[in-house]
Write an enzyme that holds these catalytic residues in place. Structure first.
Site, PDB file in Angstrom:
ATOM      1  N   SER A  17       0.669  -1.303   0.010  1.00 32.30           N
ATOM      2  CA  SER A  17      -0.033   0.023  -0.064  1.00 32.30           C
ATOM      3  C   SER A  17       0.926   1.470  -0.158  1.00 32.30           C
ATOM      4  CB  SER A  17      -0.773   0.019   1.194  1.00 32.30           C
ATOM      5  OG  SER A  17      -1.558   1.178   1.309  1.00 32.30           O
ATOM      6  N   THR A  64      -8.904  -0.902   2.340  1.00 35.25           N
ATOM      7  CA  THR A  64      -8.654  -1.463   1.087  1.00 35.25           C
ATOM      8  C   THR A  64      -9.106  -2.997   1.054  1.00 35.25           C
ATOM      9  OG1 THR A  64      -7.053  -1.332  -0.767  1.00 35.25           O
ATOM     10  CG2 THR A  64      -6.228  -1.759   1.265  1.00 35.25           C
ATOM     11  N   LYS A  68     -13.674  -3.354   2.012  1.00 32.70           N
ATOM     12  CA  LYS A  68     -14.470  -2.155   1.939  1.00 32.70           C
ATOM     13  C   LYS A  68     -15.866  -2.507   2.247  1.00 32.70           C
ATOM     14  CE  LYS A  68     -11.369   0.208  -1.573  1.00 32.70           C
ATOM     15  NZ  LYS A  68     -11.186   0.589  -2.768  1.00 32.70           N
ATOM     16  N   ASP A 105     -13.454   6.977  -3.512  1.00 30.98           N
ATOM     17  CA  ASP A 105     -13.186   6.217  -4.919  1.00 30.98           C
ATOM     18  C   ASP A 105     -13.370   7.023  -6.035  1.00 30.98           C
ATOM     19  OD1 ASP A 105     -11.296   4.489  -3.805  1.00 30.98           O
ATOM     20  OD2 ASP A 105     -12.852   2.994  -3.678  1.00 30.98           O
ATOM     21  N   ALA A 131     -18.160  -5.342 -12.753  1.00 26.04           N
ATOM     22  CA  ALA A 131     -19.338  -4.959 -11.900  1.00 26.04           C
ATOM     23  C   ALA A 131     -18.982  -5.726 -10.479  1.00 26.04           C
ATOM     24  CB  ALA A 131     -20.716  -5.859 -12.657  1.00 26.04           C
ATOM     25  N   GLY A 132     -17.856  -5.598 -10.247  1.00 24.77           N
ATOM     26  CA  GLY A 132     -17.694  -5.763  -8.951  1.00 24.77           C
ATOM     27  C   GLY A 132     -17.212  -4.925  -7.791  1.00 24.77           C
ATOM     28  N   ALA A 134     -14.898  -2.632  -7.405  1.00 23.99           N
ATOM     29  CA  ALA A 134     -14.106  -1.511  -8.072  1.00 23.99           C
ATOM     30  C   ALA A 134     -15.021  -0.621  -8.888  1.00 23.99           C
ATOM     31  CB  ALA A 134     -12.935  -1.969  -8.758  1.00 23.99           C
ATOM     32  N   ARG A 155     -18.447  -9.569 -17.575  1.00 20.94           N
ATOM     33  CA  ARG A 155     -18.339 -10.984 -17.979  1.00 20.94           C
ATOM     34  C   ARG A 155     -19.747 -11.683 -17.504  1.00 20.94           C
ATOM     35  NH1 ARG A 155     -13.537 -14.097 -15.874  1.00 20.94           N
ATOM     36  NH2 ARG A 155     -14.550 -13.984 -13.821  1.00 20.94           N
ATOM     37  N   THR A 156     -20.250 -11.430 -16.195  1.00 27.85           N
ATOM     38  CA  THR A 156     -21.390 -12.204 -15.903  1.00 27.85           C
ATOM     39  C   THR A 156     -22.200 -11.042 -15.728  1.00 27.85           C
ATOM     40  OG1 THR A 156     -20.166 -13.251 -14.300  1.00 27.85           O
ATOM     41  CG2 THR A 156     -22.357 -13.145 -13.881  1.00 27.85           C
TER      42      THR A 156
HETATM   43  P1  ATR Z   1     -12.788  -5.731  -7.445  1.00 23.21           P
HETATM   44  O1  ATR Z   1     -13.195  -5.601  -5.715  1.00 23.21           O
HETATM   45  O2  ATR Z   1     -11.354  -5.478  -7.712  1.00 23.21           O
HETATM   46  O3  ATR Z   1     -13.949  -5.126  -8.287  1.00 23.21           O
HETATM   47  P2  ATR Z   1     -14.133  -8.193  -7.822  1.00 23.21           P
HETATM   48  O4  ATR Z   1     -15.232  -7.744  -6.789  1.00 23.21           O
HETATM   49  O5  ATR Z   1     -13.675  -9.779  -7.867  1.00 23.21           O
HETATM   50  O6  ATR Z   1     -12.988  -7.324  -7.497  1.00 23.21           O
HETATM   51  O7  ATR Z   1     -14.506  -7.948  -9.344  1.00 23.21           O
HETATM   52  C1  ATR Z   1     -13.800  -8.382 -10.212  1.00 23.21           C
HETATM   53  C2  ATR Z   1     -14.252  -7.874 -11.778  1.00 23.21           C
HETATM   54  O8  ATR Z   1     -13.646  -8.135 -12.774  1.00 23.21           O
HETATM   55  C3  ATR Z   1     -15.848  -8.522 -12.071  1.00 23.21           C
HETATM   56  O9  ATR Z   1     -16.591  -7.561 -12.782  1.00 23.21           O
HETATM   57  C4  ATR Z   1     -15.193  -9.655 -12.865  1.00 23.21           C
HETATM   58  O10 ATR Z   1     -16.161 -10.141 -13.689  1.00 23.21           O
HETATM   59  P3  ATR Z   1     -17.235 -11.320 -12.980  1.00 23.21           P
HETATM   60  O11 ATR Z   1     -18.195 -10.674 -12.437  1.00 23.21           O
HETATM   61  O12 ATR Z   1     -17.749 -11.938 -14.346  1.00 23.21           O
HETATM   62  O13 ATR Z   1     -16.471 -12.286 -12.370  1.00 23.21           O
HETATM   63  C5  ATR Z   1     -14.049  -9.000 -13.843  1.00 23.21           C
HETATM   64  N1  ATR Z   1     -13.362 -10.108 -14.280  1.00 23.21           N
HETATM   65  C6  ATR Z   1     -12.425 -10.818 -13.869  1.00 23.21           C
HETATM   66  N2  ATR Z   1     -11.600 -11.761 -14.502  1.00 23.21           N
HETATM   67  C7  ATR Z   1     -12.127 -11.326 -15.569  1.00 23.21           C
HETATM   68  C8  ATR Z   1     -11.816 -11.790 -17.309  1.00 23.21           C
HETATM   69  N3  ATR Z   1     -10.994 -12.622 -17.293  1.00 23.21           N
HETATM   70  N4  ATR Z   1     -12.453 -11.104 -17.995  1.00 23.21           N
HETATM   71  C9  ATR Z   1     -13.658 -10.264 -17.931  1.00 23.21           C
HETATM   72  N5  ATR Z   1     -13.907  -9.696 -16.820  1.00 23.21           N
HETATM   73  C10 ATR Z   1     -13.225 -10.138 -15.649  1.00 23.21           C
END
Ligand code: ATR
Length: 279
Positions: A17, A64, A68, A105, A131-132, A134, A155-156
């Protein structure tokens, strides 16, 4: 009791960090007497760790990954932006003894674009990838910029649809906002594409169409590294006028936390330059 105010960042991992470095520079710059440390958070003891930090007189915590969401749940009160993100990166105690949570953020991203690069997103089409956590952290701030279109692709697909639902209370009948899978992008083009996926950690690109960026557009990777990230490189290769990484956002979100805690906004330009030479 110490004669200085105590702050820290809690996360896991935490060694990497840059927050202690950034806040120490802010403190020196503003003449504020504070110390800023690191706390390695533990899943099972996170609530206890936070409670103890403040019980021992701590003045503020940055939170972090991966805590969060938990930080937001733990707080007694929160800002609207923390509520929309369902996550917090900044905590401090109120005079009542209750814990307040905020999320800087989103404003950090906007200030980096606007103050550091002169980019205004109003009236622009924005694509948010991911959509995670971040993505959720910057969702509301991006929406507040009044883009002409705001699409979220993930992706999802269901997770992107959920994110759009979170904006429902703030929407107008005219707006163009959509959430879905990466396939919805097909032949679409955007002025600004923001990468909030974790693909960069694996040195990969999210699967988006080659023609997704309007020539002369903006590409922003919320991640950063000591060399251009894969997403930043993609931007350069696809005609972006700006291809930026998230180091500026990191410094700006820290400055916003400092402002909330200390009621003074630190100067960030030199800190960003300095940090670039450290990472
Ligand atoms: P963070 O807190 O960093 O956002 P997270 O909540 O695990 O971490 O979210 C990761 C994001 O990256 C998600 O949107 C994930 O897509 P999924 O919801 O389908 O899992 C996306 N992600 C991770 N690997 C990926 C890949 N290879 N291609 C496209 N999206 C990806």
């Amino acid at each position: 009791m110490p004669t200085y105010d105590q702050y820290a960042v809690i996360g896991n991992p935490i060694d990497h960090s840059q927050s202690p470095r950034i806040h120490t520079i802010f403190a020196n710059q503003t003449g504020h007497n504070l110390k800023y440390g690191r706390i390695l958070g533990e899943d099972k003891h996170f609530f206890q760790q936070v409670t103890e930090f403040f019980a021992n007189g701590g003045s503020g915590l940055n939170v972090t990954l991966p805590f969060k969401e938990l930080a937001w749940q733990l707080a007694d009160q929160c800002s609207l932006r923390a509520k929309t993100a369902q996550a917090a990166n900044t905590l401090w105690p109120l005079s009542t003894g209750q814990l307040f949570a905020d999320n800087t953020d989103g404003i950090g991203l906007i200030r980096d674009l606007h103050e550091n690069h002169g980019i205004n997103l109003q009236g622009k089409s924005i694509l948010l990838l991911g959509a995670g956590g971040a993505a959720r952290g910057v969702l509301y701030a991006l929406w507040q910029q009044q883009p002409s279109r705001f699409w979220i692709a993930n992706r999802t697909a269901t997770k992107a649809v959920e994110l759009v639902k979170q904006l429902a209370p703030y929407r107008t009948s005219q707006d163009d906002i959509q959430g879905g899978s990466l396939e919805i992008l097909d032949t679409e083009q955007f002025d600004c594409i923001i990468n909030a996926t974790s693909t960069g950690l694996k040195g990969k690109m999210p699967q988006i169409p080659e023609s997704c960026l309007i020539p002369g557009g903006i590409v922003y990777d919320m991640a950063y590294a000591n060399e251009p990230t894969v997403f930043v490189r993609w931007g350069h290769e696809h005609g972006a006028a700006y291809a930026l990484d998230g180091l500026g956002m990191l410094v700006e979100q820290a400055a916003e936390s400092f402002l909330l805690w200390r009621r003074i906004r630190p100067e960030t330009t030199k800190v960003l330059e300095l940090l670039r030479s450290f990472i």
